[in-house]
Design a protein around this motif. Sequence first.
Motif, short mmCIF file in Angstrom:
data_model
loop_
_atom_site.label_atom_id
_atom_site.label_comp_id
_atom_site.label_asym_id
_atom_site.label_seq_id
_atom_site.Cartn_x
_atom_site.Cartn_y
_atom_site.Cartn_z
N LEU A 30 -7.83 -28.12 -11.23
CA LEU A 30 -7.08 -28.01 -12.48
C LEU A 30 -5.67 -27.56 -12.13
O LEU A 30 -5.49 -26.67 -11.31
CB LEU A 30 -7.73 -26.98 -13.40
CG LEU A 30 -9.22 -27.15 -13.70
CD1 LEU A 30 -9.73 -25.95 -14.49
CD2 LEU A 30 -9.46 -28.44 -14.45
N HIS A 31 -4.68 -28.15 -12.75
CA HIS A 31 -3.29 -27.78 -12.45
C HIS A 31 -2.47 -27.90 -13.73
O HIS A 31 -1.87 -28.94 -14.02
CB HIS A 31 -2.74 -28.69 -11.36
CG HIS A 31 -1.54 -28.11 -10.67
ND1 HIS A 31 -0.48 -27.55 -11.33
CD2 HIS A 31 -1.25 -28.02 -9.35
CE1 HIS A 31 0.42 -27.14 -10.47
NE2 HIS A 31 -0.03 -27.41 -9.26
N ALA A 32 -2.45 -26.82 -14.50
CA ALA A 32 -1.76 -26.82 -15.80
C ALA A 32 -0.28 -27.15 -15.66
O ALA A 32 0.26 -27.92 -16.47
CB ALA A 32 -1.94 -25.49 -16.50
N ALA A 33 0.40 -26.61 -14.65
CA ALA A 33 1.84 -26.84 -14.52
C ALA A 33 2.14 -28.32 -14.34
O ALA A 33 3.10 -28.85 -14.94
CB ALA A 33 2.40 -26.03 -13.35
N GLU A 34 1.33 -29.00 -13.55
CA GLU A 34 1.53 -30.44 -13.34
C GLU A 34 1.27 -31.22 -14.64
O GLU A 34 2.02 -32.14 -14.99
CB GLU A 34 0.61 -30.93 -12.22
CG GLU A 34 0.77 -32.37 -11.88
CD GLU A 34 2.14 -32.74 -11.31
OE1 GLU A 34 2.50 -33.92 -11.39
OE2 GLU A 34 2.85 -31.85 -10.78
N SER A 35 0.23 -30.86 -15.36
CA SER A 35 -0.09 -31.53 -16.63
C SER A 35 1.01 -31.30 -17.66
O SER A 35 1.36 -32.22 -18.41
CB SER A 35 -1.43 -31.02 -17.17
OG SER A 35 -2.46 -31.32 -16.27
#
Length: 143
Positions: free
Chosen positions: A119-124
């Motif tokens: 999971l990578h919120a910053a990328e999303s």
Amino acid sequence: MLSDYVVAVTLAEADVAQAEADKWIASGEELRRSAGWSCYCWLLGSRPDREFSESKLAGLLDTVERTIRDAPERAKSAMNNFLYTAAISYVPLHDKAVAAAEAVGPLEMKRDKKRSRTLHAAESIRKAVEKGDLGFKRKYVRC
């Protein structure tokens, strides 16, 4: 899945949603925590920004940043989604949510009998901003 969708969506339609979601997040129980964070996602993605306390949401972002790595897997996923939703759907805290997502970085979510997922919120968030989704609100809370 029921906790993050059916339960959280149903709660998000109620006037007591934020108060109940706060209790669930504080419960320490994985599925309740997950449902509480998911409820906030549904709320932020559908209600006007003026219905929320900026300082309260900032505190929730701080909580996610501090505790997400030690959270149970379902709660970790919902907390990651909260970072994303706060950054995209609650414009007053966009910069703070982005900073929190960057501080958290990529997360490994372990799943029963399946490969782990990153999971990578910053990328999303970055991708959603590039698509012009900043300020996105749903017309209805339905999964």
